[in-house]
Scaffold this motif. Structure first.
Motif, PDB file in Angstrom:
ATOM      1  N   LYS A 561       0.727  -1.206   0.126  1.00  0.00           N
ATOM      2  CA  LYS A 561      -0.082  -0.153   0.000  1.00  0.00           C
ATOM      3  C   LYS A 561       0.785   1.193   0.089  1.00  0.00           C
ATOM      4  O   LYS A 561       1.485   1.372   0.969  1.00  0.00           O
ATOM      5  CB  LYS A 561      -1.119   0.040   1.184  1.00  0.00           C
ATOM      6  N   ALA A 562       0.736   2.218  -0.953  1.00  0.00           N
ATOM      7  CA  ALA A 562       1.509   3.503  -1.242  1.00  0.00           C
ATOM      8  C   ALA A 562       1.266   4.149  -0.126  1.00  0.00           C
ATOM      9  O   ALA A 562      -0.213   4.052   0.478  1.00  0.00           O
ATOM     10  CB  ALA A 562       1.440   3.981  -2.531  1.00  0.00           C
ATOM     11  N   PRO A 563       1.793   5.071   0.692  1.00  0.00           N
ATOM     12  CA  PRO A 563       1.549   5.990   1.410  1.00  0.00           C
ATOM     13  C   PRO A 563       0.564   6.863   0.934  1.00  0.00           C
ATOM     14  O   PRO A 563       0.272   7.261  -0.255  1.00  0.00           O
ATOM     15  CB  PRO A 563       2.872   6.754   1.739  1.00  0.00           C
ATOM     16  N   HIS A 564      -0.570   7.270   1.737  1.00  0.00           N
ATOM     17  CA  HIS A 564      -1.665   8.240   1.316  1.00  0.00           C
ATOM     18  C   HIS A 564      -1.176   9.640   1.052  1.00  0.00           C
ATOM     19  O   HIS A 564      -0.405  10.456   1.934  1.00  0.00           O
ATOM     20  CB  HIS A 564      -2.894   8.278   2.420  1.00  0.00           C
ATOM     21  N   ARG A 565      -1.638  10.187  -0.105  1.00  0.00           N
ATOM     22  CA  ARG A 565      -1.349  11.309  -0.473  1.00  0.00           C
ATOM     23  C   ARG A 565      -2.625  12.020  -1.194  1.00  0.00           C
ATOM     24  O   ARG A 565      -2.873  13.087  -1.062  1.00  0.00           O
ATOM     25  CB  ARG A 565      -0.117  11.687  -1.068  1.00  0.00           C
ATOM     26  N   TRP A 566      -3.138  11.099  -2.144  1.00  0.00           N
ATOM     27  CA  TRP A 566      -4.278  11.612  -2.680  1.00  0.00           C
ATOM     28  C   TRP A 566      -5.618  10.663  -2.659  1.00  0.00           C
ATOM     29  O   TRP A 566      -5.437   9.878  -1.783  1.00  0.00           O
ATOM     30  CB  TRP A 566      -3.661  11.425  -4.466  1.00  0.00           C
ATOM     31  N   LEU A 584      14.815  14.358  -3.244  1.00  0.00           N
ATOM     32  CA  LEU A 584      14.740  15.883  -2.974  1.00  0.00           C
ATOM     33  C   LEU A 584      13.492  16.690  -2.869  1.00  0.00           C
ATOM     34  O   LEU A 584      13.107  17.013  -1.981  1.00  0.00           O
ATOM     35  CB  LEU A 584      15.884  16.564  -3.292  1.00  0.00           C
ATOM     36  N   GLN A 585      13.017  16.582  -4.066  1.00  0.00           N
ATOM     37  CA  GLN A 585      11.825  17.340  -4.596  1.00  0.00           C
ATOM     38  C   GLN A 585      10.646  16.422  -3.962  1.00  0.00           C
ATOM     39  O   GLN A 585       9.712  17.164  -3.330  1.00  0.00           O
ATOM     40  CB  GLN A 585      11.556  17.110  -6.067  1.00  0.00           C
ATOM     41  N   GLY A 586      10.629  15.221  -3.791  1.00  0.00           N
ATOM     42  CA  GLY A 586       9.815  14.430  -2.966  1.00  0.00           C
ATOM     43  C   GLY A 586       9.565  14.510  -1.326  1.00  0.00           C
ATOM     44  O   GLY A 586       8.736  14.938  -1.113  1.00  0.00           O
ATOM     45  N   ALA A 587      10.768  14.876  -1.001  1.00  0.00           N
ATOM     46  CA  ALA A 587      11.080  15.319   0.678  1.00  0.00           C
ATOM     47  C   ALA A 587      10.137  16.643   0.675  1.00  0.00           C
ATOM     48  O   ALA A 587       9.535  16.770   1.710  1.00  0.00           O
ATOM     49  CB  ALA A 587      12.051  15.150   0.922  1.00  0.00           C
ATOM     50  N   LYS A 588      10.467  17.523   0.031  1.00  0.00           N
ATOM     51  CA  LYS A 588       9.927  18.850   0.115  1.00  0.00           C
ATOM     52  C   LYS A 588       8.401  18.586  -0.207  1.00  0.00           C
ATOM     53  O   LYS A 588       7.709  19.591   0.662  1.00  0.00           O
ATOM     54  CB  LYS A 588      10.494  19.926  -1.206  1.00  0.00           C
ATOM     55  N   ARG A 589       7.982  18.044  -1.094  1.00  0.00           N
ATOM     56  CA  ARG A 589       6.585  18.006  -1.064  1.00  0.00           C
ATOM     57  C   ARG A 589       5.783  17.130  -0.028  1.00  0.00           C
ATOM     58  O   ARG A 589       4.606  17.699   0.499  1.00  0.00           O
ATOM     59  CB  ARG A 589       6.179  17.239  -2.534  1.00  0.00           C
ATOM     60  N   TRP A 590       6.341  16.283   0.580  1.00  0.00           N
ATOM     61  CA  TRP A 590       5.784  15.663   1.595  1.00  0.00           C
ATOM     62  C   TRP A 590       5.828  16.359   3.023  1.00  0.00           C
ATOM     63  O   TRP A 590       4.738  16.359   3.859  1.00  0.00           O
ATOM     64  CB  TRP A 590       6.605  14.198   2.066  1.00  0.00           C
ATOM     65  N   LEU A 591       6.875  17.478   2.821  1.00  0.00           N
ATOM     66  CA  LEU A 591       6.780  17.953   4.198  1.00  0.00           C
ATOM     67  C   LEU A 591       5.813  19.229   4.128  1.00  0.00           C
ATOM     68  O   LEU A 591       5.198  19.599   5.089  1.00  0.00           O
ATOM     69  CB  LEU A 591       8.381  18.921   4.331  1.00  0.00           C
ATOM     70  N   ALA A 592       5.902  19.625   2.865  1.00  0.00           N
ATOM     71  CA  ALA A 592       4.673  20.707   2.484  1.00  0.00           C
ATOM     72  C   ALA A 592       3.262  20.352   2.838  1.00  0.00           C
ATOM     73  O   ALA A 592       2.375  20.917   3.293  1.00  0.00           O
ATOM     74  CB  ALA A 592       4.936  21.390   1.016  1.00  0.00           C
ATOM     75  N   HIS A 593       3.045  18.860   2.402  1.00  0.00           N
ATOM     76  CA  HIS A 593       1.886  18.422   2.559  1.00  0.00           C
ATOM     77  C   HIS A 593       1.400  18.039   4.244  1.00  0.00           C
ATOM     78  O   HIS A 593       0.454  18.250   4.604  1.00  0.00           O
ATOM     79  CB  HIS A 593       1.896  16.939   2.003  1.00  0.00           C
ATOM     80  N   ALA A 594       2.572  17.621   4.986  1.00  0.00           N
ATOM     81  CA  ALA A 594       2.338  17.414   6.443  1.00  0.00           C
ATOM     82  C   ALA A 594       1.953  18.873   7.047  1.00  0.00           C
ATOM     83  O   ALA A 594       1.269  18.777   8.271  1.00  0.00           O
ATOM     84  CB  ALA A 594       3.501  16.836   6.881  1.00  0.00           C
ATOM     85  N   ARG A 595       2.600  19.894   6.636  1.00  0.00           N
ATOM     86  CA  ARG A 595       2.499  21.258   7.148  1.00  0.00           C
ATOM     87  C   ARG A 595       1.287  21.864   6.850  1.00  0.00           C
ATOM     88  O   ARG A 595       0.922  23.005   7.113  1.00  0.00           O
ATOM     89  CB  ARG A 595       3.470  22.142   7.049  1.00  0.00           C
TER      90      ARG A 595
END
Length: 616
Positions: A561-566, A584-595
Motif C-alpha cells: 500500500k503506497a503512502p496516502h497522499r491523494w 529531494l523534490q519528493g521530501a519537500k512535497r511531503w513536508l509541505a503536505h504535512a504542514r
C-alpha cells in the motif's frame, strides 16, 4: 318576492336553483333582516309542516351496521369478529439451543463474517448454518408476512429467514414441528429511536403468520449477551455457554472478516485476471474457516491465507476513482439486493470501493459508553438508572472502556497485518466527534449518528476518497435526517466533496444506478486530475512511471500500500514513484503536505479546550 320553501330533496340533479330563492327563509321571520342589522338575536321559527326539516334523520352508524350485517350473512362470515392483538410469545425453555439436536441459523452481517462465525461456533461444538445473502425473493417473503410499517432491512432479513424455513419444509420435506424444535435463529438486536429495536418481535410475528409459530429467535446484544425476551434471562441455558471463549470466537470471526473484506475491495478493481481476487478470497476464507472449526492456531491460518492472496496479479496504474460507502449500518454492510449490490455495481463502473467495518461500529459503542460515563460523573450524585453509576466504580469503568478500545484496535491490527492488509487505520472516533460537533448533536444516537457527518468532512478535508455515497433504506429516520439534512450544510462548507445520498426500497434500481453513474463521472474526472497533477509535479509521463514500476515489482505487489497522499490509489502510486525518482523534490512535497492547514483543526482544538475546562 318570497318563494314558498322548496325542499332540496325535490330538486333534480343538474336543475338550477331559482335566482331569487332564499334558502334561509323558513328559519327567519319577515323582520329578521332588520333584527340582524340591529344586532339582536331571536329564536328561528320552525318551518311549516311538510318541509324538509320534518324529514326523518338518518343514523349513519346504524345504516353501516345494517349493511355490514347483510354483507356478513351474504359472504357466510360470523356475525362478529374476535379482535386478537398480536402478543409476542414468551419462551420459558432453558434448553433452547441443545448442541445435540439444535441447528443455529445466523445472518445479518457480510457473507465473509457470517461464514467465519459459522466456523467459529462449530469449533465450540454447535451445529451452525449461515443463511444466504438476502435477495429479491427474500424481500417478497418479508413483505408478505412482515409488518407494513417496517423498513427495508426488516423485510429483507425477516423474509430471508422465512424463505429458508419454507425451503426446509416444502423442498427438503422437514415437518414444521421438527423445524420449530430443531432450529433457532441468532440475530443482532438493539434499542433506541430506530426500528432496529423491534426486529426480534417482527421476526416472531412474521414466523407465526408464515406457519412457524413458536420458532425461537435468539437476540444477541453487546451489553447483554444472548437473550430471548423470554422472562427467564436470569437462568443459565444448558446449550449455550456464554463464557469468554464464546465471545472471543465470535470476535475473531468478525475482525478477520473485516480485514478480508477491506483487502478484497482494495485488490479487486486492479486485478489483471478477472475473478482472481474472488477465487483467492474463497480459498483464504476456507483455510481460516477450517482452522476455526478444528480449533487450530488461527495465526498459522492467517499466514497461509496471506500467501494465497499474495498471488493475485495487479495493475495499479489503471486510474480509478475511490468511492466511500456510508449510511445506515445494514444497508452499507449487506452485499445483496438490499443495497442494489452497490459495492459490485461501483466496481463494475470502474471505481474502487472503501467500505465501513463492523469493528469501527464496536469502537463507536465503546466511545459512546465512555462519553456517557464521563457525563454522569458530573452529576451532583450518582444516578440509579440502568446505566447509572450508583454502586459502581466510575474510574474503573473508564479504564476498562479505554483499555477495550486499545485492545480491539490491537487485535484488529495484528490480524489485518497477518492476513496482508497493510496501511489500514481504523477511524479515530473522538476525532470524528470533534469535527462534527458543530453540525450534529452527539446525544442523538440513531443510525450512525455523527459518524456519517464526520466521515464526510474527513473524506473531503483529507482527500481520502473521490466520492462519498450514503446509502440507507427508504424512510430510515436517523440516516435520512443526516444525509438529506445535515450533509447539505457540509457540502456547502466543503464544495470539493462529491456526495450522493440514495435510498433503497428493493426496486427502482435503474434510477439509483443512473444517479450513481452521473456522480461517478465527476469522480473519474477528479481522479484523473489527481494523476495528472502528480505527473506534472515531478515532470514525468505515465510511460516513465510504468517502466519504473516494472523495475520495482514491489509497487504492484497485491499486499503493498503506497503512502496516502491523494484520494485515488493510482495517484498515490505515481506520487511514490516520483519521490523515489526525485528524492529531494519528493521530501519537500511531503513536508509541505504535512504542514498544510487542516480545515477543521481549529475547531477540534476548541472542543478539546472546552472539554478540559469542563473536566477541571
Amino acid at each position: 318576492m318570497a318563494h314558498d320553501f322548496v325542499p332540496l330533496a325535490s330538486l333534480k340533479v343538474g336543475q338550477p336553483l331559482p335566482a331569487d330563492l332564499d334558502i334561509d327563509a323558513p328559519y327567519r321571520s319577515s323582520s329578521a333582516p332588520s333584527a340582524a342589522r340591529s344586532g339582536s338575536l331571536r329564536e328561528p321559527e320552525r318551518p311549516a309542516a311538510g318541509s324538509a326539516a320534518d324529514l326523518p334523520l338518518l343514523d349513519i352508524d346504524a345504516e353501516l351496521a345494517r349493511f355490514e350485517a347483510e354483507e356478513r350473512a351474504r359472504l357466510g362470515l360470523p356475525a362478529t369478529d374476535v379482535v386478537e392483538h398480536y402478543v409476542e410469545r414468551r419462551f420459558a425453555d432453558p434448553t433452547t439451543a441443545d448442541k445435540d439436536t439444535t441447528t443455529i441459523l445466523i445472518s445479518g452481517l457480510t457473507l465473509a463474517q457470517d461464514y467465519l462465525v459459522e466456523g467459529a461456533l462449530e469449533g465450540l461444538g454447535y451445529t451452525v448454518k449461515a443463511l444466504d445473502c438476502p435477495d429479491h425473493e427474500a424481500l417478497r417473503f418479508g413483505k408478505e408476512f412482515g409488518n407494513r410499517g417496517q423498513c427495508n432491512p426488516t423485510w429483507f432479513t425477516v423474509g430471508n429467514l422465512v424463505k429458508h424455513l419454507v425451503h426446509l419444509r416444502d423442498v427438503e420435506g422437514i415437518p414444521t414441528q421438527k423445524i420449530i424444535d430443531d432450529y433457532v435463529f441468532m440475530t443482532a438486536g438493539s434499542c433506541g429511536p430506530c426500528r432496529f429495536g423491534m426486529y426480534v418481535t417482527e421476526y416472531r410475528k412474521a414466523l407465526r403468520d408464515a406457519g412457524f409459530d413458536g420458532f425461537r429467535v435468539l437476540l444477541f446484544q453487546m451489553n447483554g449477551g444472548i437473550k430471548q425476551a423470554s422472562g427467564d434471562e436470569g437462568k443459565e441455558s444448558k446449550g449455550l455457554v456464554f463464557d469468554p471463549k464464546f465471545f472471543f470466537s465470535i470476535a475473531k470471526a468478525l475482525l478477520i472478516g473485516d480485514a478480508l473484506n477491506v483487502l478484497g475491495y482494495r485488490l479487486r478493481p486492479y486485478e489483471v485476471v478477472d475473478g482472481a481476487t474472488d477465487a483467492a478470497l474463497t480459498e483464504a476464507k476456507k483455510i481460516i474457516y477450517d482452522a476455526m472449526r478444528a480449533q487450530r492456531n488461527v495465526v498459522v491460518a492467517l499466514v497461509k491465507a496471506r500467501r494465497v492472496l499474495a498471488k493475485v496479479e495487479l495493475d495499479r496504474l489503471r486510474t480509478k476513482p475511490k468511492s466511500a460507502l456510508l449510511g445506515e449500518f445494514w444497508a452499507m454492510t449487506t452485499e445483496g439486493d438490499g443495497s442494489y449490490q452497490m459495492q459490485r455495481f461501483l466496481e463494475g463502473e470502474g471505481s474502487e470501493v472503501e467500505i465501513q467495518t463492523v469493528t469501527q461500529w464496536i469502537l463507536y459503542m465503546c466511545w459512546e459508553a465512555l462519553r456517557d460515563t464521563l457525563h454522569r460523573q458530573t452529576l451532583r450524585e450518582d444516578d440509579k438508572a440502568r446505566k447509572g453509576l450508583a454502586g459502581k466504580n466510575a474510574w474503573k469503568k473508564q479504564l476498562m472502556l479505554r483499555a477495550g478500545d486499545k485492545v480491539l484496535r490491537g487485535l484488529f491490527g495484528s490480524m489485518a497485518n497477518l492476513v496482508g492488509l497493510h496501511g489500514y487505520k481504523l477511524p479515530d472516533i473522538q476525532e470524528l466527534a470533534d469535527i462534527s460537533e458543530a453540525h450534529y448533536n452527539h446525544d442523538l444516537r440513531g443510525g450512525e449518528a455523527f459518524l456519517e457527518v464526520g466521515k464526510l468532512i474527513m473524506n473531503a478535508a483529507k482527500a481520502k476518497v473521490n466520492m462519498t455515497v450514503s446509502i440507507k433504506p427508504f424512510g430510515c429516520m436517523p440516516s435520512s435526517g443526516v444525509s438529506d439534512g445535515v450533509q447539505g450544510a457540509i457540502t456547502e462548507l466543503y464544495p470539493e466533496a462529491i456526495f450522493l445520498p440514495i435510498e433503497t426500497t428493493g426496486d427502482g434500481a435503474v434510477n439509483v444506478y443512473s444517479r450513481v453513474q452521473m456522480m461517478l463521472f465527476k469522480a473519474k474526472q477528479r481522479a484523473q486530475r489527481e494523476v495528472d497533477e502528480a505527473l506534472d509535479a515531478y515532470g514525468m509521463t505515465m510511460e516513465e512511471v510504468t517502466a519504473f514500476v516494472q523495475k520495482v515489482p514491489l509497487l504492484n505487489h497485491p499486499l503493498f500500500k503506497a503512502p496516502h497522499r491523494w484520494a485515488s490509489t493510482t495517484a498515490d502510486t505515481v506520487e511514490l514513484v516520483g519521490t523515489l525518482k526525485h528524492p529531494l523534490q519528493g521530501a519537500k512535497r511531503w513536508l509541505a503536505h504535512a504542514r498544510r492547514p487542516t480545515p477543521y483543526r481549529d475547531a477540534r482544538a476548541k472542543v478539546k479546550a472546552r472539554t478540559a475546562t469542563a473536566t477541571a
